[in-house]
Design a protein around this motif. Structure first.
Motif, mmCIF file in Angstrom:
data_model
loop_
_atom_site.group_PDB
_atom_site.id
_atom_site.type_symbol
_atom_site.label_atom_id
_atom_site.label_comp_id
_atom_site.label_asym_id
_atom_site.label_seq_id
_atom_site.Cartn_x
_atom_site.Cartn_y
_atom_site.Cartn_z
ATOM 1 N N CYS A 197 38.196 59.713 73.092
ATOM 2 C CA CYS A 197 37.580 60.170 74.347
ATOM 3 C C CYS A 197 36.161 59.637 74.481
ATOM 4 C CB CYS A 197 37.554 61.695 74.400
ATOM 5 S SG CYS A 197 39.159 62.447 74.610
ATOM 6 N N LEU A 198 35.404 59.680 73.412
ATOM 7 C CA LEU A 198 34.039 59.178 73.457
ATOM 8 C C LEU A 198 34.002 57.661 73.678
ATOM 9 C CD1 LEU A 198 32.421 61.252 70.571
ATOM 10 C CD2 LEU A 198 32.183 61.601 73.037
ATOM 11 N N PRO B 240 50.058 57.653 72.817
ATOM 12 C CA PRO B 240 51.424 58.200 72.973
ATOM 13 C C PRO B 240 51.448 59.728 73.007
ATOM 14 C CG PRO B 240 51.428 56.440 71.375
ATOM 15 C CD PRO B 240 49.988 56.703 71.704
ATOM 16 N N TYR B 241 50.618 60.364 72.184
ATOM 17 C CA TYR B 241 50.565 61.827 72.177
ATOM 18 C C TYR B 241 49.887 62.357 73.437
ATOM 19 C CZ TYR B 241 49.363 66.553 70.683
ATOM 20 O OH TYR B 241 49.204 67.913 70.615
ATOM 21 N N ILE B 242 48.776 61.750 73.828
ATOM 22 C CA ILE B 242 48.059 62.174 75.033
ATOM 23 C C ILE B 242 48.925 61.956 76.270
ATOM 24 C CG2 ILE B 242 46.023 61.745 76.487
ATOM 25 C CD1 ILE B 242 45.271 63.039 73.892
ATOM 26 N N GLY B 243 49.721 60.894 76.263
ATOM 27 C CA GLY B 243 50.587 60.587 77.400
ATOM 28 C C GLY B 243 51.577 61.693 77.714
ATOM 29 N N LEU B 244 51.991 62.431 76.686
ATOM 30 C CA LEU B 244 52.889 63.569 76.922
ATOM 31 C C LEU B 244 52.249 64.592 77.848
ATOM 32 C CD1 LEU B 244 54.087 64.177 73.246
ATOM 33 C CD2 LEU B 244 55.395 63.119 75.101
ATOM 34 N N PHE B 245 50.974 64.797 77.699
ATOM 35 C CA PHE B 245 50.262 65.797 78.498
ATOM 36 C C PHE B 245 49.815 65.244 79.841
ATOM 37 C CE2 PHE B 245 49.955 66.999 74.099
ATOM 38 C CZ PHE B 245 50.346 68.329 74.147
ATOM 39 N N ARG B 246 49.589 63.951 79.910
ATOM 40 C CA ARG B 246 49.181 63.337 81.182
ATOM 41 C C ARG B 246 50.279 63.428 82.232
ATOM 42 N NH1 ARG B 246 46.081 58.119 79.160
ATOM 43 N NH2 ARG B 246 44.030 59.062 78.993
ATOM 44 N N GLY C 113 38.453 63.401 88.918
ATOM 45 C CA GLY C 113 38.173 62.215 88.125
ATOM 46 C C GLY C 113 38.034 62.483 86.634
ATOM 47 N N ILE C 114 38.271 63.718 86.219
ATOM 48 C CA ILE C 114 38.159 64.067 84.804
ATOM 49 C C ILE C 114 39.549 64.339 84.248
ATOM 50 C CG2 ILE C 114 37.200 65.707 83.145
ATOM 51 C CD1 ILE C 114 34.964 66.224 85.156
ATOM 52 N N ASP C 115 39.843 63.694 83.129
ATOM 53 C CA ASP C 115 41.143 63.844 82.474
ATOM 54 C C ASP C 115 41.055 64.980 81.457
ATOM 55 O OD1 ASP C 115 43.672 63.494 81.485
ATOM 56 O OD2 ASP C 115 43.233 61.618 80.450
ATOM 57 N N PHE C 116 41.731 66.074 81.737
ATOM 58 C CA PHE C 116 41.721 67.224 80.834
ATOM 59 C C PHE C 116 42.859 67.200 79.820
ATOM 60 C CE2 PHE C 116 39.255 68.845 84.428
ATOM 61 C CZ PHE C 116 38.163 69.355 83.753
ATOM 62 N N SER C 117 43.704 66.195 79.873
ATOM 63 C CA SER C 117 44.844 66.148 78.955
ATOM 64 C C SER C 117 44.435 66.065 77.484
ATOM 65 C CB SER C 117 45.789 65.013 79.336
ATOM 66 O OG SER C 117 45.137 63.777 79.319
ATOM 67 N N PRO C 118 43.349 65.374 77.088
ATOM 68 C CA PRO C 118 42.977 65.408 75.664
ATOM 69 C C PRO C 118 42.601 66.806 75.176
ATOM 70 C CG PRO C 118 41.915 63.557 76.735
ATOM 71 C CD PRO C 118 42.543 64.389 77.815
ATOM 72 N N ILE C 119 41.979 67.597 76.029
ATOM 73 C CA ILE C 119 41.603 68.956 75.628
ATOM 74 C C ILE C 119 42.854 69.789 75.394
ATOM 75 C CG2 ILE C 119 40.444 71.071 76.379
ATOM 76 C CD1 ILE C 119 38.548 69.209 77.989
ATOM 77 N N VAL C 120 43.792 69.702 76.317
ATOM 78 C CA VAL C 120 45.051 70.441 76.166
ATOM 79 C C VAL C 120 45.825 69.920 74.958
ATOM 80 C CG1 VAL C 120 47.223 71.010 77.296
ATOM 81 C CG2 VAL C 120 45.122 70.939 78.628
ATOM 82 N N ALA C 121 45.765 68.611 74.726
ATOM 83 C CA ALA C 121 46.461 68.021 73.585
ATOM 84 C C ALA C 121 45.894 68.538 72.270
ATOM 85 C CB ALA C 121 46.366 66.499 73.646
ATOM 86 N N ILE C 122 44.579 68.687 72.183
ATOM 87 C CA ILE C 122 43.968 69.213 70.959
ATOM 88 C C ILE C 122 44.355 70.680 70.768
ATOM 89 C CG2 ILE C 122 41.760 69.862 69.905
ATOM 90 C CD1 ILE C 122 40.637 67.213 70.966
ATOM 91 N N PHE C 123 44.333 71.462 71.838
ATOM 92 C CA PHE C 123 44.772 72.868 71.727
ATOM 93 C C PHE C 123 46.230 72.952 71.275
ATOM 94 C CE2 PHE C 123 41.390 74.192 74.979
ATOM 95 C CZ PHE C 123 40.519 74.585 73.978
#
Length: 90
Positions: free
Chosen positions: A25-26, A52-58, A66-76
């Motif tokens: 993300c950074l 591939p893992y983040i894509g499941l949530f996207r 304009g902000i992608d929250f899928s990495p946050i949900v993926a970490i949770f």
């Protein structure tokens, strides 16, 4: 392998993957170069591991403003999976 070693290994693997997601993300804030540099190679290698893992949530979580929250949900979700896995094994 003792139970503590297995527990420690599982926790460490999940923590490393969570860290890779945060670094990925950074890295999205770092401008792309010509594609030949070490930073771009690192970004591409990281993307091969994380996307591939983040894509499941996207698929289910569209960008909001304009902000992608899928990495946050993926970490949770990863933390939830870790806790469930550890509670089943131990």
């Amino acid at each position: 392998m003792s139970a503590y070693s297995l527990y420690s290994l599982i926790v460490r693997l999940f923590n490393v993957y969570e860290f890779l997601i945060v670094v990925w993300c950074l890295m999205s804030w770092v401008p792309r170069g010509t594609g030949k540099g070490g930073v771009d190679a690192f970004r591409d290698a990281l993307a091969m591991l994380v996307e591939p893992y983040i894509g499941l949530f996207r698929r289910f979580i569209p960008p909001f403003g304009g902000i992608d929250f899928s990495p946050i949900v993926a970490i949770f979700a990863l933390q939830l999976i870790e806790r469930l896995l550890l509670s089943i094994i131990f």
